[in-house]
Scaffold this motif. Structure first.
Motif, PDB file in Angstrom:
ATOM      1  N   ALA A  16       0.828  -1.210   0.000  1.00 18.62           N
ATOM      2  CA  ALA A  16       0.000   0.000   0.000  1.00 18.62           C
ATOM      3  C   ALA A  16       0.861   1.259   0.000  1.00 18.62           C
ATOM      4  O   ALA A  16       0.576   2.222  -0.731  1.00 18.62           O
ATOM      5  CB  ALA A  16      -0.917  -0.012   1.224  1.00 18.62           C
ATOM      6  N   GLY A  17       1.930   1.265   0.782  1.00 17.98           N
ATOM      7  CA  GLY A  17       2.808   2.431   0.806  1.00 17.98           C
ATOM      8  C   GLY A  17       3.487   2.678  -0.532  1.00 17.98           C
ATOM      9  O   GLY A  17       3.576   3.819  -1.003  1.00 17.98           O
ATOM     10  N   HIS A  18       3.973   1.606  -1.165  1.00 16.43           N
ATOM     11  CA  HIS A  18       4.620   1.757  -2.467  1.00 16.43           C
ATOM     12  C   HIS A  18       3.632   2.241  -3.525  1.00 16.43           C
ATOM     13  O   HIS A  18       3.990   3.055  -4.390  1.00 16.43           O
ATOM     14  CB  HIS A  18       5.229   0.420  -2.894  1.00 16.43           C
ATOM     15  CG  HIS A  18       6.526   0.115  -2.207  1.00 16.43           C
ATOM     16  ND1 HIS A  18       6.641   0.010  -0.845  1.00 16.43           N
ATOM     17  CD2 HIS A  18       7.777  -0.110  -2.699  1.00 16.43           C
ATOM     18  CE1 HIS A  18       7.886  -0.272  -0.519  1.00 16.43           C
ATOM     19  NE2 HIS A  18       8.597  -0.338  -1.635  1.00 16.43           N
ATOM     20  N   LEU A  19       2.405   1.754  -3.471  1.00 13.72           N
ATOM     21  CA  LEU A  19       1.398   2.193  -4.436  1.00 13.72           C
ATOM     22  C   LEU A  19       1.085   3.681  -4.276  1.00 13.72           C
ATOM     23  O   LEU A  19       0.972   4.419  -5.263  1.00 13.72           O
ATOM     24  CB  LEU A  19       0.126   1.362  -4.281  1.00 13.72           C
ATOM     25  CG  LEU A  19       0.149  -0.044  -4.879  1.00 13.72           C
ATOM     26  CD1 LEU A  19      -1.146  -0.778  -4.556  1.00 13.72           C
ATOM     27  CD2 LEU A  19       0.352   0.007  -6.387  1.00 13.72           C
ATOM     28  N   LEU A  20       0.931   4.124  -3.048  1.00 14.04           N
ATOM     29  CA  LEU A  20       0.658   5.551  -2.815  1.00 14.04           C
ATOM     30  C   LEU A  20       1.817   6.422  -3.286  1.00 14.04           C
ATOM     31  O   LEU A  20       1.604   7.481  -3.903  1.00 14.04           O
ATOM     32  CB  LEU A  20       0.385   5.783  -1.331  1.00 14.04           C
ATOM     33  CG  LEU A  20      -0.977   5.324  -0.801  1.00 14.04           C
ATOM     34  CD1 LEU A  20      -1.047   5.485   0.704  1.00 14.04           C
ATOM     35  CD2 LEU A  20      -2.095   6.124  -1.468  1.00 14.04           C
ATOM     36  N   MET A  21       3.031   6.014  -3.000  1.00  6.75           N
ATOM     37  CA  MET A  21       4.181   6.782  -3.468  1.00  6.75           C
ATOM     38  C   MET A  21       4.238   6.833  -4.989  1.00  6.75           C
ATOM     39  O   MET A  21       4.528   7.874  -5.584  1.00  6.75           O
ATOM     40  CB  MET A  21       5.473   6.163  -2.903  1.00  6.75           C
ATOM     41  CG  MET A  21       5.649   6.332  -1.403  1.00  6.75           C
ATOM     42  SD  MET A  21       7.113   5.489  -0.792  1.00  6.75           S
ATOM     43  CE  MET A  21       8.398   6.355  -1.670  1.00  6.75           C
TER      44      MET A  21
END
Length: 227
Positions: free
Chosen positions: A167-172
């Motif tokens: 989820a963090g990588h997708l948001l970034m």
């Protein structure tokens, strides 16, 4: 668009060789080994201080028999932190975004704690399946529920680590793409997206460290129940 976003989580391959092996071996090359000198360098000193603080905090509530796991869990903690943080470097690969790898780490460690409990204190280990004072009609249902919750623990460990990092990588990725696309169209909005992206980067570094700590901490709690 969705397919392009998730392409970053595909294991890279070069000349038919999966590069995930390189991503798994690289962190070990970054850790310096202590020397025989009286004084080590700052990095080795910091590494030793971190391991001492970590083991004293995690293993204080665990019995003496469980302290044999200190080396294993300390090394796992450093390893997961290294993989998670190195995966934030552009054009790198985060192997802990793969559920298969995280399950492969969680299942053997969880199963080892269960085997230790069954060998050393089988009565207490089986007693966790039935809380004290349970009404007789609810005994079969509670045993089934507690058994399912016991076997779902390694799955929860792997899914938690995978989902948070993914989820963090997708948001970034979304905010970085928005900054690049809107830079020529709406510079003010692009600047705002860049600020959010910078804050997300800081947050993701914290998430990378915290999720590694949570993964190891939950394993230590499972160990505490069985020693």
């Amino acid at each position: 668009m969705t397919l392009n976003l998730f392409d970053q989580f595909i294991s890279p391959v070069c000349l038919g060789i999966p590069l995930i092996v390189l991503a798994l071996l690289l962190p070990w090359l970054l850790f310096p080994s202590p020397s025989s000198r009286w004084l080590n360098n700052r990095l080795v000193t910091l590494q030793g201080w971190f391991l001492n603080r970590f083991t004293s905090q995690v293993f204080t509530p665990i019995n003496q028999a469980g302290h044999k796991w200190a080396l294993l869990l300390g090394a796992l903690m450093l390893y997961l932190i290294s993989i998670n943080t190195l995966g934030l470097i552009p054009y790198s690969y985060t192997s802990t975004t793969q559920l298969s790898m995280n399950i492969g780490l969680a299942v053997p460690l969880w199963f080892a704690t269960v085997l230790i409990g069954m060998r050393n204190q089988p009565t207490a280990a089986l007693g966790h399946l039935l809380p004290e004072g349970t009404p007789v009609p609810l005994i079969p249902i509670l045993i089934i529920i507690e058994t399912i919750s016991l076997f779902i623990r390694p799955l929860a460990l792997g899914v938690r680590l995978t989902a948070n990092l993914t989820a963090g990588h997708l948001l970034m990725h979304l905010f970085a793409t928005a900054t690049f696309v809107l830079l020529s169209l709406m510079p003010a909005v692009a600047g705002l997206a860049y600020i959010v992206f910078s804050l997300l980067t800081i947050l993701e570094i914290a998430v990378a460290v915290i999720q590694a700590y949570v993964f190891v901490l939950l394993i230590s709690l499972y160990l505490q129940e069985n020693v």
